[in-house]
Every structure is written in C-alpha cells, then in structure tokens.
Design an enzyme around this catalytic site. Structure first.
Site, mmCIF file in Angstrom:
data_model
loop_
_atom_site.group_PDB
_atom_site.id
_atom_site.type_symbol
_atom_site.label_atom_id
_atom_site.label_comp_id
_atom_site.label_asym_id
_atom_site.label_seq_id
_atom_site.Cartn_x
_atom_site.Cartn_y
_atom_site.Cartn_z
ATOM 1 N N CYS A 190 0.753 -1.138 -0.002
ATOM 2 C CA CYS A 190 -0.170 -0.006 -0.019
ATOM 3 C C CYS A 190 0.939 1.264 -0.088
ATOM 4 C CB CYS A 190 -1.049 0.052 1.201
ATOM 5 S SG CYS A 190 -1.899 1.365 1.404
ATOM 6 N N CYS B 233 -0.116 4.149 2.325
ATOM 7 C CA CYS B 233 -0.197 3.672 3.530
ATOM 8 C C CYS B 233 1.415 4.071 4.042
ATOM 9 C CB CYS B 233 -0.456 2.378 3.979
ATOM 10 S SG CYS B 233 -2.141 1.926 3.530
ATOM 11 N N ASP B 234 2.247 3.364 3.272
ATOM 12 C CA ASP B 234 3.530 3.527 3.917
ATOM 13 C C ASP B 234 4.312 4.323 3.002
ATOM 14 O OD1 ASP B 234 2.903 1.611 5.673
ATOM 15 O OD2 ASP B 234 3.123 -0.015 4.359
#
Length: 313
Positions: free
Chosen positions: A137, A140-141
């Site tokens: 992701c 997300c990261d």
C-alpha cells in the site's frame, strides 16, 4: 440461531456495519474467521484515517489500535461476535441461511464484508521483510520512504497509480513488469511512462528481496532477472511495493452478480443482485480500496439493511 442482521467479515467495513446496525435497533451477529480488524491490523501507522493524528507529541494509532476501538465500539452498541468460517450463503424464502464449518445461522438480512487477499510474489524475503520495507500500500507506507530508492512491482492500474503516487515522494521509483507492456489503462500508462521520476523496466522479474548483511531487518537490495535474456543482477533498494493484484474473498453464494475480476457488484445502497444481501468494503467492486472507504460503505450497507428488515420482516 436467529438474528436480524448477519455480517460476514470483521474488517473496517464489517465493524462499522456492526455498529450502525446495532444502533438501528437490529440484533447483529458478526462472523470473522481470524481477528476483528482484517487487513487494517497490519498497518503500522494509520496516518490517513480522518482524525487519527495522535495526541501532541505522539504517533497516530496503529491499524491494530483503531480496529480494537471499532470492535469495542460495536460491542458496546450490542453487536455479537463469533469466530468461524462461512462456507455458503443461501436465501430460503425470506430468510438467509449462512453455513459455517460448525453450524448454520439464520438472519433476515446479511452483509458480505470479507475483503480481499493480496496476491503475493512468493519470492524469498517477501514475507520476512513485510513491514520492514516490503509493502502492498503506497498511500499507507510511502511517506516513510521519502527521497529513497523505491521499487514497484506490477503492470496493472494499481501498479501505475501507486508508482505515480510514490514519484511525488522521491525521484527514484523503479517500476518492474515481467511482460513487455503494461495491462493498465492507456491513459495511466502514458502518464507513467512520461513521469521523469519513474524508470520502467519491462521484461524484468523480481526474484528475491534481501536484507542488509543477510539479516531480515530492513530491505537492502533486490535480485532481478530479465525474462527475455535471462540476465541476472542485484540492485540496492530501500523499499519494495508489490501490486501483483488481489483476489476477492467470499463464501459460495448462488445467483450473486460479480464483475469480470470477481468482485461483488452493488448499487449505491450496497445492495447486491440478491434482495436483502448487501456487500461492503474491499470485496465490493469499487474504484478505491481504503479503510475510510470501507467504513463508509459499511455504514451505508447497515443503514439500508435496517430499512430492508423493517419492510420485509
């Protein structure tokens, strides 16, 4: 066993549906085969969930912590949780019969919120370095790897989209695709190829993800192979984002309409092709799969399921 609303899956969509269904006065049962929270449990810092910024001087809550809060909140409103794997859903007259490995439950309405399972590369180092530079992701990261050397693996829409997102964080994004052309939409392909921060390597397969000095502490390098010439090489890396696709997870349901990729088709009310059966979250055909999207869809599904039970029960 009888309830008003049976929810299959306790990820963000299922947990939100449980809360909203219970607050609507329904007797709600949630079945989850693992732990409440779904894939959100794996998110180290859930930085992009609205309001989750953390107290002054503290980090945002992890996906595990947010999922725990959602679980407790649903229980506080009266939702009942049970562990089990749903094998089949069948509508018998006005009643849904939901068969698990141990028993069959019945309900007036049901919501499928079983999510997806990511496709893995199944290469050495992938599992060991997950969360240590290996991610699935970018939103997300990605922010953890600003100005770093990032490899992206995949050739579809998701890979191109996520590579473009990551290119805003660093000028060194290397996109690997094992074939000689992308399978993504033409517009996405053109934008990806023209992006000065993205280097595309066609006919290239990632064969291993390596940690520093052979220790699985963080990503340090990748092993690559040219699928045409067979040439092998190793390159330094700080992160590897894998977008090899995902697979919708759901029990057997006869008569359920799916899209070409196997995701459940619904209308804006989250209604499936079977009256009284709803779907929410990543298992549904949707253009954007995020925790906040799943939560919103879970709320809509529960609200419309409550209306359905009032009309047909």
């Amino acid at each position: 066993m009888q309830c008003d609303l049976l929810i299959i899956g306790a990820g963000p969509a299922g947990l939100t549906a449980a809360q909203y269904g219970s607050r609507s006065g329904l007797a709600v049962t949630v079945i989850e085969q693992l732990a409440p929270g779904g894939q959100a449990l794996l998110i180290d810092k859930l930085e992009n969930y609205p309001g989750n910024i953390g107290a002054e001087g503290q980090e945002p809550k992890t996906g595990f912590e947010v999922a725990e809060d959602m679980h407790r909140q649903a229980e506080r409103f009266g939702a009942r949780f049970m562990s089990g794997t749903v094998k089949r859903i069948r509508k018998n007259g006005a009643v849904f019969e939901v068969a698990t490995e141990r028993e069959t439950l019945t309900a007036s309405a049901a919501i499928i919120a079983t999510g997806t399972a990511r496709k893995l590369l199944n290469v050495p180092g992938e599992a060991e370095l997950y969360g240590k530079g290996v991610s699935y992701c970018a939103t997300c990261d990605g922010p953890f790897f600003k100005n770093k050397r990032i490899f992206v693996v995949g050739g579809g829409d998701a890979a191109c989209d996520e590579a473009r997102y990551l290119s805003r964080l660093t000028n060194t994004v290397i996109l690997l695709h094992r074939r000689d052309k992308f399978r993504a939409q033409k517009a996405l392909v053109e934008q990806t190829l023209s992006n000065p921060n993205i280097t595309v390597r066609f006919n290239t397969r990632l064969t291993e993800i390596k940690g520093a000095a052979g220790v699985y502490q963080k990503v340090a390098a990748v092993a690559l192979e040219n699928t045409v010439t067979g040439e092998k090489r190793e390159e330094a890396a700080d992160a590897v984002f894998i977008f090899a696709g995902s697979l919708p997870q759901m029990p057997a349901v006869e008569g359920l309409t799916l899209d070409e990729a196997g995701y459940i088709v619904t209308n804006q009310r989250m209604e499936t092709s079977i009256q009284g059966l709803f779907a929410a979250g990543d298992v549904r055909a949707t253009p954007f799969r995020q925790v906040v999207v799943a939560a919103g869809e879970g709320a809509i599904a529960a609200h419309c399921a409550a209306e359905y039970t009032q009309t047909y029960s």
